[in-house]
Design a protein around this motif. Structure first.
Motif, PDB file in Angstrom:
ATOM      1  N   UNK A  67       7.200  -0.414  -4.112  1.00 38.40           N
ATOM      2  CA  UNK A  67       7.621  -1.525  -4.881  1.00 38.40           C
ATOM      3  C   UNK A  67       7.530  -3.427  -4.489  1.00 38.40           C
ATOM      4  N   UNK A  68       7.875  -3.959  -5.032  1.00 34.87           N
ATOM      5  CA  UNK A  68       8.217  -5.839  -5.243  1.00 34.87           C
ATOM      6  C   UNK A  68       8.554  -5.921  -4.602  1.00 34.87           C
ATOM      7  N   UNK A  69       8.441  -6.850  -3.756  1.00 33.53           N
ATOM      8  CA  UNK A  69       8.919  -7.627  -2.502  1.00 33.53           C
ATOM      9  C   UNK A  69       9.479  -8.528  -2.815  1.00 33.53           C
ATOM     10  N   UNK A  70      10.425  -8.880  -2.508  1.00 30.55           N
ATOM     11  CA  UNK A  70      11.402 -10.766  -2.668  1.00 30.55           C
ATOM     12  C   UNK A  70      10.487 -11.610  -3.009  1.00 30.55           C
ATOM     13  N   UNK A  71       8.910 -11.690  -2.744  1.00 39.08           N
ATOM     14  CA  UNK A  71       7.938 -12.692  -2.993  1.00 39.08           C
ATOM     15  C   UNK A  71       7.222 -12.556  -3.426  1.00 39.08           C
ATOM     16  N   UNK A  72       6.862 -11.385  -4.408  1.00 44.93           N
ATOM     17  CA  UNK A  72       6.616 -11.016  -5.778  1.00 44.93           C
ATOM     18  C   UNK A  72       4.852 -10.103  -5.361  1.00 44.93           C
ATOM     19  N   UNK A  73       4.895  -9.766  -3.845  1.00 48.24           N
ATOM     20  CA  UNK A  73       3.896  -8.800  -3.550  1.00 48.24           C
ATOM     21  C   UNK A  73       4.508  -7.028  -3.783  1.00 48.24           C
ATOM     22  N   UNK A  74       2.887  -6.677  -4.003  1.00 44.60           N
ATOM     23  CA  UNK A  74       3.594  -5.028  -3.998  1.00 44.60           C
ATOM     24  C   UNK A  74       3.503  -4.367  -2.492  1.00 44.60           C
ATOM     25  N   UNK A  75       3.961  -3.686  -2.098  1.00 46.85           N
ATOM     26  CA  UNK A  75       4.082  -3.013  -1.190  1.00 46.85           C
ATOM     27  C   UNK A  75       4.607  -0.862  -1.388  1.00 46.85           C
ATOM     28  N   UNK A  76       3.982  -0.420  -0.446  1.00 43.38           N
ATOM     29  CA  UNK A  76       4.208   1.257  -0.398  1.00 43.38           C
ATOM     30  C   UNK A  76       5.260   1.648   0.751  1.00 43.38           C
ATOM     31  N   UNK A  77       6.730   1.761   0.114  1.00 44.89           N
ATOM     32  CA  UNK A  77       7.448   2.887   0.923  1.00 44.89           C
ATOM     33  C   UNK A  77       7.224   3.614   2.133  1.00 44.89           C
ATOM     34  N   UNK A  78       7.369   3.334   3.161  1.00 42.57           N
ATOM     35  CA  UNK A  78       7.280   4.634   3.569  1.00 42.57           C
ATOM     36  C   UNK A  78       8.342   5.154   4.404  1.00 42.57           C
ATOM     37  N   UNK A  79       9.105   4.242   4.624  1.00 35.46           N
ATOM     38  CA  UNK A  79      10.400   5.500   5.952  1.00 35.46           C
ATOM     39  C   UNK A  79      11.541   4.440   4.726  1.00 35.46           C
ATOM     40  N   UNK A  80      12.568   4.052   4.686  1.00 35.29           N
ATOM     41  CA  UNK A  80      13.492   3.408   4.553  1.00 35.29           C
ATOM     42  C   UNK A  80      13.250   2.787   4.667  1.00 35.29           C
ATOM     43  N   UNK A  81      13.458   1.613   4.852  1.00 37.64           N
ATOM     44  CA  UNK A  81      13.412  -0.237   4.707  1.00 37.64           C
ATOM     45  C   UNK A  81      12.197  -0.469   4.641  1.00 37.64           C
ATOM     46  N   UNK A  82      11.126   0.626   5.850  1.00 37.36           N
ATOM     47  CA  UNK A  82       9.937  -0.319   5.904  1.00 37.36           C
ATOM     48  C   UNK A  82       8.940   0.171   4.791  1.00 37.36           C
TER      49      UNK A  82
END
Length: 608
Positions: free
Chosen positions: A466-481
């Motif tokens: 996923x791409x966070x609001x600040x543009x950083x990339x992240x990996x979704x683990x559970x729900x919104x986490x």
């Protein structure tokens, strides 16, 4: 003076005009998560202002942490809000410091029951015209002990010795009379063992006559409002005129609170507790005793003391039995404290004697000891609080709703579990380590820690990015986490520091990782991680198989209990603290090299 109502927990605080909201809440015993010490750099102290008698504007710093939509709904950072009006707020459970964490379990040990504080029934000869010795002399001569330090013990003497025809239960501590009890009054003699951790304080109430556990409990260290690590706490002491007194009173108050909680559960009074033994890192013990630890933060990192101390409990605001004492365990250096010495005693008492072995206290300070059989070499690494969920975007402690287990099934689907099965609110240290191990194994993350390019991933895994609001990339683990790239870097710093420290100690002893017979991982947090994940992200140097890893749980609390119930192990700790050789890592080029090499995940990491 302004009134602050915290509606969702039914508490009220007051604030001086212009006082930061976090400080006002803290004064009223409502303590927020504050890994950054209130510097406004972690975003963990979020509160929702639901009503205010005046304007509560958001600062630019708050806007960098809180989305615009949430700002409009009243979300603010408590550390950035100066109070200028009455208000109502809501504080999410995960943003509060937990008041009762169950991080108290540790390795089972056995030792000969020989408490420093002991009870003995004595039949005294009655006084006569021919024998007019004082009650004190009569009793002390029969016990072959020194007279009491406290006049309160003498006040109890005449009633106690005459209640049952000069048969009395005498309490001695270290060869000195510490108390007297009438045999028929039903009172018992207790002691309490305490582990003051940077993050969590745990305690165990012990019946010293039966040498049995009467209860255990734990709470968050309230000093967390001044920062998540010992450096932040020392900076607070230097920066604030009342900083030392404030942090000292906080930790003493927490210990008092744990004692009250345990006594309430057992139906006993404070007068039944004669001794408190306390393990902790060197900075925590300085703050407990009201001793300024600031020099530990500056080269050459010199503590004021490292010896074991004995202080009248009343002098520390701990009202227990007359003459009651607080004993702190000995330390090794400014950054290897009594909690590590306690852990070494647990290895000895549990007959965990396979050598060479590596003992690691996996927490904020990353202390470790290499035991070769002939030498004990110790070091401390600035692991930071990532292992305990701090400085992580969705990081939280292992409380209900924290993701604490992450795995991937044969079909490539990500699986997770939370504490108590609650809906996911965040991720704790064990969940983060699991997640990183899964990411590395599945190819979601490169060995250097970079989140993989979506184009290089199969569709099922690509959907987790996923791409966070600040543009950083992240990996979704559970729900919104999610776990962001920045979170992975924080974990890299922590695990790289620990593995590098272990590598340096092995090199000092002329050993390689495969030479180790065992790796013992201690710390309350260390009870929850999986060996496969620890190996999977190379927390320990590469070449150590998971079957060699053994978890001890909260060995500091178990060691504090040993010091309470065994003279022999209390003396052993004194000797061990003197025999441990401290290896200073700062300024060593080989440490920097090892640190860089151990930043890698999986088989690529390890520095060997």
């Amino acid at each position: 003076m302004h009134k602050i109502e915290v509606k969702n927990i039914g508490r009220t605080a007051t604030a001086l005009d212009g006082e930061p909201l976090n400080q006002a809440l803290d004064r009223s015993g409502i303590r927020l998560q504050a890994p950054c010490g209130g510097a406004g750099t972690c975003g963990k102290c979020r509160v929702k202002v639901t009503r205010a008698a005046g304007e509560v504007a958001a600062s630019e710093q708050e806007k960098s942490f809180i989305p615009a939509e949430d700002i409009s709904e009243g979300w603010r950072l408590a550390c950035r809000q100066a109070v200028h009006c009455d208000m109502e707020v809501e504080i999410p459970e995960e943003n509060l410091l937990p008041e009762n964490e169950g991080l108290t379990s540790g390795a089972a040990v056995s030792c000969g029951a020989d408490p420093v504080t002991a009870v003995m029934r004595v039949q005294l000869p009655e006084p006569s015209l021919e024998d007019q010795r004082s009650d004190e002399s009569r009793l002390c001569e029969a016990l072959k002990c020194e007279p009491p330090d406290s006049p309160d013990v003498m006040k109890a003497l005449p009633g106690a010795v005459r209640a049952e025809g000069f048969t009395v239960d005498a309490v001695t501590r270290g060869g000195r009379l510490a108390g007297v009890l009438a045999p028929g009054d039903g009172r018992r003699v207790f002691g309490m063992a305490v582990d003051i951790g940077t993050t969590t304080i745990a305690a165990e109430l012990v019946d010293l006559e039966a040498v049995s556990t009467a209860g255990v409990t734990a709470t968050s260290n309230p000093q967390g409002v001044a920062g998540a690590d010992v450096i932040s706490r020392m900076e607070h002491v230097k920066a604030q005129a009342d900083g030392l007194e404030r942090l000292s009173n906080m930790v003493r108050g927490a210990v008092n609170g744990l004692l009250d909680h345990l006594l309430e559960k057992t139906g006993r009074g404070r007068e039944s507790v004669y001794e408190i033994t306390i393990a902790g890192n060197t900075v925590m013990l300085h703050l407990l005793l009201g001793v300024n630890p600031a020099a530990i933060a500056e080269v050459p990192f010199t503590p004021v003391f490292t010896r074991a101390t004995d202080t009248p409990a009343a002098d520390m605001g701990m009202e227990i039995a007359p003459g009651g004492t607080v004993h702190t365990l000995p330390c090794v250096s400014g950054y290897v404290g009594g909690d590590i010495v306690a852990g070494l005693a647990v290895l000895e008492a549990a007959s965990l004697n396979e050598r060479p072995a590596l003992f690691i206290d996996l927490g904020t300070n990353g202390e470790m000891v290499l035991l070769t059989g002939e030498r004990m070499l110790a070091c401390s690494t600035a692991a930071g609080p990532a292992f305990e969920g701090a400085k992580i975007s969705y990081g939280m402690r292992a409380i209900p709703g924290a993701v604490d287990r992450v795995s991937m099934d044969a079909s490539g689907a990500l699986k997770w579990a939370t504490v108590e099965g609650r809906p996911p609110k965040g991720i704790c240290g064990s969940g983060l380590i699991d997640a990183a191990a899964v990411f590395a194994q599945a190819g979601l993350m490169e060995p250097a820690g970079t989140i993989a390019d979506p184009a290089d991933l199969p569709e099922g895994l690509r959907e987790l990015l996923v791409t966070l609001p600040d543009g950083e990339t992240a990996i979704r683990v559970a729900g919104d986490v999610t776990v962001s790239q920045r979170d992975i870097r924080e974990l890299q710093l922590a695990k790289g520091a620990v593995a590098a420290g272990a590598s340096i100690l092995l090199g000092e002893a002329g050993l390689k990782p495969e030479d180790l017979a065992k790796v013992y991982i201690a710390g309350a947090f260390g009870s929850f991680i999986r060996a496969s994940s620890a190996v999977g992200i190379s927390i320990v140097p590469r070449g150590i198989p998971e079957e060699k890893i053994h978890f001890l749980g909260n060995s500091a609390l178990v060691g504090a209990r040993l010091a309470l119930v065994s003279r022999a192990y209390r003396a052993w700790m004194q000797r061990a603290a003197r025999e441990v050789e401290y290896v200073e890592l700062s300024g060593r080029p080989d440490f920097q090299m090892m640190f860089a090499e151990n930043m890698f995940f999986g088989a690529a990491g390890g520095g060997w």
